[in-house]
Design a protein around this motif. Sequence first.
Motif, PDB file in Angstrom:
ATOM      1  N   SER A  51      10.279  13.053  -2.102  1.00 16.63           N
ATOM      2  CA  SER A  51       8.940  12.983  -1.513  1.00 16.63           C
ATOM      3  C   SER A  51       8.150  14.258  -1.785  1.00 16.63           C
ATOM      4  O   SER A  51       6.951  14.203  -2.087  1.00 16.63           O
ATOM      5  N   LEU A 383       4.373   9.867   1.499  1.00 13.25           N
ATOM      6  CA  LEU A 383       4.382   9.416   2.897  1.00 13.25           C
ATOM      7  C   LEU A 383       5.062   8.066   3.075  1.00 13.25           C
ATOM      8  O   LEU A 383       5.874   7.886   3.982  1.00 13.25           O
ATOM      9  N   VAL A 384       4.700   7.093   2.203  1.00 13.66           N
ATOM     10  CA  VAL A 384       5.182   5.723   2.416  1.00 13.66           C
ATOM     11  C   VAL A 384       6.052   5.214   1.279  1.00 13.66           C
ATOM     12  O   VAL A 384       6.542   4.085   1.341  1.00 13.66           O
TER      13      VAL A 384
END
Length: 433
Positions: A51, A383-384
């Motif tokens: 991430s 984030l997702v």
Amino acid sequence: MTLPADRHPLRYRDFRAYLGGRLCAVLAQYAMMIVLGWQAYNIARDTMSPSAAAAQLGLIGLAQFAPLFFLTPVTGWVADHFDRRMITRLTLALMMAASGLLGFATYEGWVSLPLIIFVAMLVGIARAFNGPAYGALAPNLVPRAVLPRAIAISSVAWQLGMIIGPALGGYAFAIEPWGAYALAALLYTVALASMMMIGPVPQSARDTSRHPVRQMIDGFAYVRGNRLVLATITLDLFAVLLAGATALLPIYARDILHVGSRGLGHLAAAPGIGAGITALWFSFRPMRSEVGLKMLGAVILFGLATIAFGLTAFAPTDIAMEIALGSLIVLGFADMVSVYVRQSLIQLHTPDAMRGRVSSLSQLTISASNELGEAESGFLAALVGPVVAVIGGGIGAIVITLIWARLFPELRLARSFDLPDIRAADISQEKAT
């Protein structure tokens, strides 16, 4: 001397030089863009979580967009008041130096994320001045009657650069990382030599009666007042800003499809294949009818292709790469239809004295949709996750297109590229309903 309007654009020497320079510049630009993202992501993945590494892609996009955002009012005014040939030459020289610097750093082994971000920002500054000058120069090289065909041919060069550039960058990086930047520097050198071949071109006289700041504001006022130009520019901005699937290709190549740098080259070239074929078709068979509706349909197809690409994460391993490539080819086809309509409408509906400023605003929205879209996609992926970011972006592009079709009836009612193509009565009737 009046130029005959029935000649093919390639009959004009200066346009041929312009075309060759544009092709080499786009080859270099897209080779560098894919390598910048790939190198930054790999450096980050060695020390960061997936991430956090995805967020670095966002920083690369933001570094390229920030100069365009802050310099747009100035760059458009510069393109309208100074020799557009000289602007392109100076900016090409700067981009050549930037790619050479990164190539040398990679060869010597002291390349780093801060250096990559710095070079991305330097390239963003050069492109901020280069884009409006390049865009405003083309209409000065051919008669107005052949301009749509010239735009299509120029788009062929651009799309060929998009096809071959990422593949060249990916393959060169796989062989020797510094070689990708050296190749980009060489291509920028050839582009600079081509631009040196263009002789003096006609350009509207400079307006010295008004303050430069007021003239910069005029560009914004013109776009705001011309709803057709405003619609085409902003539709591209929001649709591609949301559907920035190509920004996440390094993640898909390494962590989802597991195809490495060579596979990344294939994925990056796929949109250009679809776009290049489409642009080549338009260079022989220019679009003549229902241009607005076709642009809206193309952006919806762009969103659907983006969704299909995102869903390859759930496809069987043995066919996932084929589905991804097919989706990206369709994405490139749809994007080229949109680009062709947008550029033709903008160039034909904008007076020469305003072309630099309008081109700078068009470039800002294109860059916002590309580089800022990369930032948005990178941060959203952090984030997702990349899959949700891609699929959600495709859905967002479709929703935006449907909203724009309602907000701007001028776009739906644009029948052709001719100036009197939209009837005021039709627009009034649309607004009344």
